[in-house]
Enzyme design. Structure first.
Site: not given
Ligand code: IPE
Ligand code: IPE
Ligand code: MG
Length: 250
Positions: A18, A21, A66
């Site tokens: 993770d 982004g 997702n």
């Protein structure tokens, strides 16, 4: 620097990769660049696990949830997966890595599914390490699919409801041939499971790292393994019981 104890390696490491982004945002790039850089971490971690002697590595690459991300991001992630499979197949063959996938593989595009199936077939005889990719994976979906499979087998008389045990239940999961993870790592400072390996992580050791996935490298993996080796897995027993009978492994 502290060292890994090779006599006490986790057999199976699972990683929630993770923070792509946020890494991109931090460096003023678009999210897709973050995912592209994340692929470099995948390569580094697969290589490190193979060298260290980890037998099973499960990577959470794409969750069922997702799919709801913006179309361009989903397409880019699928494109990266395709690129990864193409570029790493030789490396997997050279290093004895067997590729396996868990999740709703049927929801991937035809060409990608073919690519994946081809890679799984070509690496099927490798025995060095299993690289298990969680793609379009959801823990609750997996459990529901298992229940459906069990109901069907009951209906056709293959099993009886009385025969159902937790061991038999496990064989209906995507992970039927894979032991439960010993160590689960999540990067980027998030402390949640996000629908990952719900059944399988009943007694897994969790390790949370603040490092964003594109920055995650071998040294961070080694830190996680060393921390794992410092822990005492009690499986509900007392420390004294474990010391008396060091053979108990759950
Ligand atoms: C993980 O990074 C990659 C996938 C979920 C596919 P994210 O894309 O979730 O990164 P953040 O959480 O937005 O930083
Ligand atoms: C989990 O990360 C899924 C993957 C790493 C593939 P997410 O970024 O999707 O999880 P949430 O939304 O923060 O829980
Ligand atoms: Mg995220």
């Amino acid at each position: 620097m502290k060292k890994i104890d090779h006599g006490k390696l986790p057999q199976h490491i699972a990683i929630i990769m993770d923070g792509n982004g946020r890494w991109a945002e931090k460096h003023a790039f678009g999210r897709i660049t973050g995912h592209r850089r994340g692929a470099n971490s995948v390569k580094a971690v697969v290589k490190a696990c193979r060298e260290i002697g980890i037998k099973y590595l499960t990577l959470y690459a794409f969750s069922v949830e997702n799919w709801l991300r913006p179309r361009e991001e989903v397409d880019a992630l699928m494109g990266l997966l395709d690129k990864y499979l193409r570029s790493e197949l030789d490396e997997m063959l050279r290093n004895g890595i067997r590729l396996v996938a868990i999740g709703d593989i049927g929801s991937l595009s035809g060409p990608l599914r073919n690519m994946l199936e081809e890679a799984m077939e070509k690496t099927a005889h490798n025995e060095g390490m299993v690289l298990n990719l969680a793609l379009s994976y959801g823990g609750r979906d997996e459990i529901v699919a298992a229940v459906k499979g069990i109901l069907k087998d009951c209906q056709i008389g293959k099993i009886t409801p009385q025969a159902l045990t937790k061991e038999l239940f496990s064989t209906y999961l995507y992970t039927a041939d894979i032991p439960d993870p010993d160590l689960l790592i999540r990067t980027s400072g998030e402390y949640r499971l996000s629908n990952f390996l719900l059944w399988q992580s009943a007694y897994t050791e969790f390790y949370f790292s603040d490092v964003l996935w594109p920055d995650f490298r071998r040294r961070h993996l080694i830190e996680a393994i060393i921390e794992f080796q410092r822990r005492e897995r009690r499986f509900g027993l007392t420390s004294n019981q474990l010391r008396r009978d060091g053979t108990y492994t759950g």
